[in-house]
Design a protein around this motif. Sequence first.
Motif, PDB file in Angstrom:
ATOM      1  N   LEU A  16      -6.421 -28.286 -31.928  1.00  0.00           N
ATOM      2  CA  LEU A  16      -6.525 -27.695 -30.582  1.00  0.00           C
ATOM      3  C   LEU A  16      -7.135 -26.292 -30.656  1.00  0.00           C
ATOM      4  O   LEU A  16      -8.006 -25.943 -29.847  1.00  0.00           O
ATOM      5  CB  LEU A  16      -5.137 -27.654 -29.922  1.00  0.00           C
ATOM      6  N   VAL A  17      -6.689 -25.518 -31.653  1.00  0.00           N
ATOM      7  CA  VAL A  17      -7.246 -24.167 -31.814  1.00  0.00           C
ATOM      8  C   VAL A  17      -8.753 -24.245 -32.084  1.00  0.00           C
ATOM      9  O   VAL A  17      -9.543 -23.479 -31.526  1.00  0.00           O
ATOM     10  CB  VAL A  17      -6.528 -23.431 -32.977  1.00  0.00           C
ATOM     11  N   ARG A  18      -9.125 -25.234 -32.918  1.00  0.00           N
ATOM     12  CA  ARG A  18     -10.547 -25.410 -33.252  1.00  0.00           C
ATOM     13  C   ARG A  18     -11.348 -25.767 -31.998  1.00  0.00           C
ATOM     14  O   ARG A  18     -12.464 -25.286 -31.801  1.00  0.00           O
ATOM     15  CB  ARG A  18     -10.660 -26.525 -34.299  1.00  0.00           C
ATOM     16  N   ILE A  19     -10.752 -26.598 -31.139  1.00  0.00           N
ATOM     17  CA  ILE A  19     -11.455 -26.985 -29.901  1.00  0.00           C
ATOM     18  C   ILE A  19     -11.544 -25.789 -28.956  1.00  0.00           C
ATOM     19  O   ILE A  19     -12.604 -25.520 -28.376  1.00  0.00           O
ATOM     20  CB  ILE A  19     -10.730 -28.142 -29.181  1.00  0.00           C
ATOM     21  N   LEU A  20     -10.415 -25.057 -28.824  1.00  0.00           N
ATOM     22  CA  LEU A  20     -10.412 -23.913 -27.903  1.00  0.00           C
ATOM     23  C   LEU A  20     -11.472 -22.883 -28.302  1.00  0.00           C
ATOM     24  O   LEU A  20     -12.089 -22.264 -27.436  1.00  0.00           O
ATOM     25  CB  LEU A  20      -9.020 -23.270 -27.871  1.00  0.00           C
ATOM     26  N   ALA A  21     -11.667 -22.730 -29.620  1.00  0.00           N
ATOM     27  CA  ALA A  21     -12.686 -21.786 -30.089  1.00  0.00           C
ATOM     28  C   ALA A  21     -14.084 -22.213 -29.650  1.00  0.00           C
ATOM     29  O   ALA A  21     -14.983 -21.371 -29.502  1.00  0.00           O
ATOM     30  CB  ALA A  21     -12.626 -21.674 -31.608  1.00  0.00           C
ATOM     31  N   GLN A  22     -14.277 -23.509 -29.423  1.00  0.00           N
ATOM     32  CA  GLN A  22     -15.595 -24.021 -29.027  1.00  0.00           C
ATOM     33  C   GLN A  22     -15.721 -24.170 -27.511  1.00  0.00           C
ATOM     34  O   GLN A  22     -16.801 -24.498 -27.009  1.00  0.00           O
ATOM     35  CB  GLN A  22     -15.856 -25.381 -29.688  1.00  0.00           C
ATOM     36  N   CYS A  23     -14.625 -23.946 -26.789  1.00  0.00           N
ATOM     37  CA  CYS A  23     -14.662 -24.162 -25.334  1.00  0.00           C
ATOM     38  C   CYS A  23     -15.638 -23.234 -24.586  1.00  0.00           C
ATOM     39  O   CYS A  23     -16.325 -23.693 -23.684  1.00  0.00           O
ATOM     40  CB  CYS A  23     -13.247 -24.049 -24.753  1.00  0.00           C
ATOM     41  N   PRO A  24     -15.703 -21.925 -24.954  1.00  0.00           N
ATOM     42  CA  PRO A  24     -16.678 -21.087 -24.245  1.00  0.00           C
ATOM     43  C   PRO A  24     -18.105 -21.641 -24.343  1.00  0.00           C
ATOM     44  O   PRO A  24     -18.838 -21.670 -23.355  1.00  0.00           O
ATOM     45  CB  PRO A  24     -16.552 -19.728 -24.956  1.00  0.00           C
ATOM     46  N   ALA A  25     -18.468 -22.089 -25.549  1.00  0.00           N
ATOM     47  CA  ALA A  25     -19.820 -22.656 -25.723  1.00  0.00           C
ATOM     48  C   ALA A  25     -19.957 -23.950 -24.926  1.00  0.00           C
ATOM     49  O   ALA A  25     -21.021 -24.215 -24.346  1.00  0.00           O
ATOM     50  CB  ALA A  25     -20.069 -22.930 -27.205  1.00  0.00           C
ATOM     51  N   ALA A  26     -18.881 -24.752 -24.894  1.00  0.00           N
ATOM     52  CA  ALA A  26     -18.944 -26.011 -24.134  1.00  0.00           C
ATOM     53  C   ALA A  26     -19.031 -25.740 -22.634  1.00  0.00           C
ATOM     54  O   ALA A  26     -19.734 -26.452 -21.903  1.00  0.00           O
ATOM     55  CB  ALA A  26     -17.712 -26.861 -24.445  1.00  0.00           C
ATOM     56  N   LEU A  27     -18.350 -24.682 -22.179  1.00  0.00           N
ATOM     57  CA  LEU A  27     -18.387 -24.346 -20.744  1.00  0.00           C
ATOM     58  C   LEU A  27     -19.777 -23.884 -20.313  1.00  0.00           C
ATOM     59  O   LEU A  27     -20.126 -23.965 -19.129  1.00  0.00           O
ATOM     60  CB  LEU A  27     -17.358 -23.255 -20.434  1.00  0.00           C
ATOM     61  N   ALA A  28     -20.553 -23.399 -21.283  1.00  0.00           N
ATOM     62  CA  ALA A  28     -21.914 -22.964 -20.960  1.00  0.00           C
ATOM     63  C   ALA A  28     -22.805 -24.156 -20.614  1.00  0.00           C
ATOM     64  O   ALA A  28     -23.901 -23.983 -20.076  1.00  0.00           O
ATOM     65  CB  ALA A  28     -22.505 -22.187 -22.134  1.00  0.00           C
ATOM     66  N   LYS A  29     -22.344 -25.363 -20.942  1.00  0.00           N
ATOM     67  CA  LYS A  29     -23.109 -26.573 -20.591  1.00  0.00           C
ATOM     68  C   LYS A  29     -22.242 -27.436 -19.678  1.00  0.00           C
ATOM     69  O   LYS A  29     -21.677 -28.456 -20.119  1.00  0.00           O
ATOM     70  CB  LYS A  29     -23.508 -27.341 -21.853  1.00  0.00           C
TER      71      LYS A  29
END
Lengths: 248, 277
Positions: A16-29
Amino acid sequence: MIVAALRRVGAVALFLVRILAQCPAALAKPRAIVHQIHNCGARSLIIIMLSGLFVGMVLGLQGYDLLQRFGSESALGVAAALGLLKELGPVVTALLFAGRAGTALASEIGLMRATDQLTAMEMMAVDPVRHVIAPRLLGGIVALPLLVAIFDVIGLFGAQLVGVGMMGVDAGAFWSQMQAAVELRDVAEGLTKSLCFGVACSLVAVYEGFHAEPTAEGVGLATTRTVVVSSVLTLLIDYLLTAAFLAR
Amino acid sequence: MSDSSSTVDAASSPVVAVRDVQFSLAGRPVFQGLDVQARRGAITAIMGPSGTGKTTLLRLITGQIEPAAGSVTVFGESLATQDRDARYAMRRRMGMLFQNGALLTDLTVFENVAFPVRAHARLPESVLRQLVLTKLQAVGLRGAADLMPAQLSGGMARRVALARAIVMDPELLIYDEPFVGLDPISMGVIVRLIGRIHRALGITTIVVSHDVAELAALADHSYLLSGGKVVAAGTPAELAASAQPAVRQFMAGEADGPVAFHYPADDYRAQLLGGRR
């Protein structure tokens, strides 16, 4: 066994921590997230609406049977609304979500693992957690509360259909008592639960899919585990949240 | 053999160097002191019977798994000391063709080829379109740009995967069993494409396969793996002329030899008469 379970919980938390770290980049798309909301949400609409209707109708029947024993059948609207908003809506929707969208997510990601699609992304120096997992988790988290809201509305319609249309409860009393008794915190309780269930069910699905053995049996096992773990987790979280809300 | 073989400088530093590698899978030793090199600008073939660890070797070279002992060096950098960012930076310099293509099934052919470019570069859509169409034209599938992977044959899927592997202009191109399951036409197409792309881009190529005839036409240097080690190395002609039993069995496709036809079992007669399963 306890150590293995704790290790698994730890692994899910780290994931979950690993996913949360990638969420800002995912939100950009946002287009990818919208696509996943459609996949998890829109494609679950039929089963959610049908289930909501029947659950509401059963609630109308059982509620009327109980309340008429005390001569309080006019309170059927309140009983149905509180039951649906606080409990049945979030829980039943989450269980259906785990069975419909959760299994679809787990098997899709598991098949991507089995057919080397995730490895191919790694080999292209593209993080699959950012491009595959994060949009699906976010899509699931957004989709579940929306489905719960639809389930609640259809459920209330079902309860009204049976209570007012078949059992003869006064329509004015049904709706006015509901309006008077249901408070914003009841809605907030249901919303909080649905958000927590959305995180739990989506996280379990993407975790199981991502860590599936790359075989037909492995994907099947991941799919089964998604339903079982999501369902138990939903009921556990439901108890904890209900206790927390009642203690306030 | 490719035209580039004559221009290969034997003294040049290897792009990939696997030295004294030991690796086990589920307790079973796969490699016991493996040494393999891929020289810059050459086509290196890695051959061996099924289950000998060819794909595992590729996973070691690309940093997907780590050896228990020994070292793997790619582009002069040891994989053991790399962090995630360094490993991703290394992978941007290489392309890999998977055995099954590994196309992203929810994207069109065009979007599959465009995928790594979109992930790593911000190109205007018109430039991206030209780039992708150029790569698809190189593999003969420009007309299939709008198809989904499920609409492609096995050979076409592999060609699309090849276009995707070269779209970032890699320095090292790795092929994992590129000829498996292809009809003779598709196989001929892939063989020609591997040679043509190698020459056109001037890159280093590693091909893992057990198709002796195809590799003989392509490779500058070959390794034959067996029992977790390199049992023979040299040009395809040198391997073909080898008197070693293991090499002869593999090159000639003999059913029995150092790699036994029968899996180890109890005495046949005793088992039949004893009534045991």
